[in-house]
Design an enzyme around this catalytic site. Structure first.
Site, short mmCIF file in Angstrom:
data_model
loop_
_atom_site.label_atom_id
_atom_site.label_comp_id
_atom_site.label_asym_id
_atom_site.label_seq_id
_atom_site.Cartn_x
_atom_site.Cartn_y
_atom_site.Cartn_z
N SER A 1 74.74 -43.87 4.86
CA SER A 1 74.71 -42.73 5.63
C SER A 1 75.95 -42.87 6.70
O SER A 1 76.12 -41.77 7.22
CB SER A 1 73.37 -42.66 6.55
N ILE B 1 67.04 -47.84 0.11
CA ILE B 1 66.27 -49.16 0.03
C ILE B 1 65.04 -48.79 0.26
O ILE B 1 64.69 -48.06 1.51
CB ILE B 1 66.62 -50.01 0.97
N TYR C 1 70.72 -39.67 12.92
CA TYR C 1 70.86 -40.80 12.30
C TYR C 1 72.18 -41.39 11.70
O TYR C 1 72.57 -42.41 12.03
CB TYR C 1 69.68 -41.00 11.29
N GLN D 1 68.71 -36.03 8.69
CA GLN D 1 69.37 -37.16 9.33
C GLN D 1 70.59 -36.93 10.21
O GLN D 1 71.34 -37.83 10.62
CB GLN D 1 69.53 -38.10 8.15
N ASN E 1 70.01 -55.50 12.81
CA ASN E 1 69.48 -54.80 11.55
C ASN E 1 68.56 -53.55 12.32
O ASN E 1 68.36 -52.49 11.75
CB ASN E 1 68.57 -55.51 10.95
N LYS F 1 74.89 -44.87 12.10
CA LYS F 1 75.23 -45.58 11.27
C LYS F 1 76.68 -45.54 11.17
O LYS F 1 77.38 -46.89 10.81
CB LYS F 1 74.54 -45.25 10.18
N ILE G 1 64.52 -54.57 5.42
CA ILE G 1 66.03 -55.45 5.42
C ILE G 1 65.78 -56.73 6.37
O ILE G 1 66.40 -57.65 5.91
CB ILE G 1 66.96 -54.55 5.49
N SER H 1 74.87 -48.27 6.87
CA SER H 1 74.10 -47.47 5.82
C SER H 1 75.14 -46.63 4.96
O SER H 1 76.02 -46.29 5.68
CB SER H 1 73.19 -46.65 6.37
N ASP I 1 62.05 -54.55 22.73
CA ASP I 1 62.44 -53.10 22.30
C ASP I 1 64.21 -53.11 22.51
O ASP I 1 64.71 -53.25 23.79
CB ASP I 1 62.00 -52.25 23.18
#
Length: 256
Positions: free
Chosen positions: A148, A192, A159, A156, A93, A163, A20, A146, A66
């Protein structure tokens, strides 16, 4: 001929050697912007992204770092602005999603995901905002959240909170930065096909099942995010801040 949507603007994108971020960077260049990209390790991917941007006649620079390290944020913004003169649009992103079960989630997997996805976003957005405030011309900040952020995922648990956090960060930053003319919005991609999930979606049967749940009948491609990001970056969205734009082919509304 109409003026390109991002003519005269400088756009900075994190995590842009692939997926993305890369699509957003190239999309911004296609619409007239000069672009600086941050990337973590993929030197070849970063170089090819820069080459594509330059092929549109735009300026481009790739800066390695990083995002989990807070110092990377000020380094990226400073070096990008030194190279391109300013920052008008910042796209956060960079993110990771090492799929893992909940009950035996290693502490380091959780911590690394938090540091990259959420802490990295915070420091990067803060650094970009400080430069925009100093410039005095406003700006646009877009975070890639996301779907998510709105729904759960069995593998997840580390994760999805990041998000949701990125989405929430944009809401609060919109309030904090509105007085400076800086707009803050998020895009919420559905499934995606990117490097993040290529292993998880390697099974053709799973991809077919996932696509069947999407009203538009297919999984997303990174390029599907370029248009929405360019819109939020542009003056077409001059009165849009604190918003979240689902870019998921209708998957979220079809979950029932």
């Amino acid at each position: 001929m109409a003026t390109p949507l991002l003519a005269g603007k400088v756009v900075l994108v994190t995590g842009a050697s692939t997926g993305i971020g890369r699509a957003a960077a190239i999309g911004a260049a296609l619409h007239g912007a000069d672009v600086a990209i941050n990337y973590h390790s993929d030197d070849a991917g970063a170089a090819s992204c820069v080459a594509e941007i330059k092929a549109f006649g735009r300026l481009a620079v790739a800066i390695k770092g990083d995002v989990a390290d807070p110092a990377t944020a000020t380094d990226f913004i400073t070096r990008a602005c030194d190279a391109l003169g300013k920052v008008d649009v910042f796209v956060n992103n960079a993110g990771i999603c090492p799929f893992h079960a909940f009950l035996d989630m290693p502490a380091e997997t959780l911590e690394r995901t938090m540091r990259v996805n959420l802490h990295g976003a915070y420091y990067m957005v803060q650094a970009a905002a400080n430069r925009m405030v100093a410039q005095g011309n406003g700006g646009s900040i877009i975070a890639v959240s996301s779907i998510s952020a709105l729904v759960g995922g069995e593998y997840q648990t580390h994760y999805t909170p990041t998000k949701a956090g990125v989405h929430s960060l944009m809401q609060s930053a919109a309030i904090a930065l509105g007085r400076h003319g800086i707009r803050c919005n998020s895009v919420l991609p559905g499934t995606i096909l990117t490097e993040i999930n290529k292993d998880d979606l390697a099974d053709e049967g799973k991809r077919t099942r996932m696509a069947a749940r999407v009203p538009l009948g297919r999984l997303g491609a990174p390029e599907d995010l370029a248009g929405p990001i360019v819109f939020l970056a542009s003056d077409l969205a001059r009165y849009v801040t604190g918003a979240a734009l689902l870019v998921d082919g209708g998957a979220f509304v079809n979950l029932q």
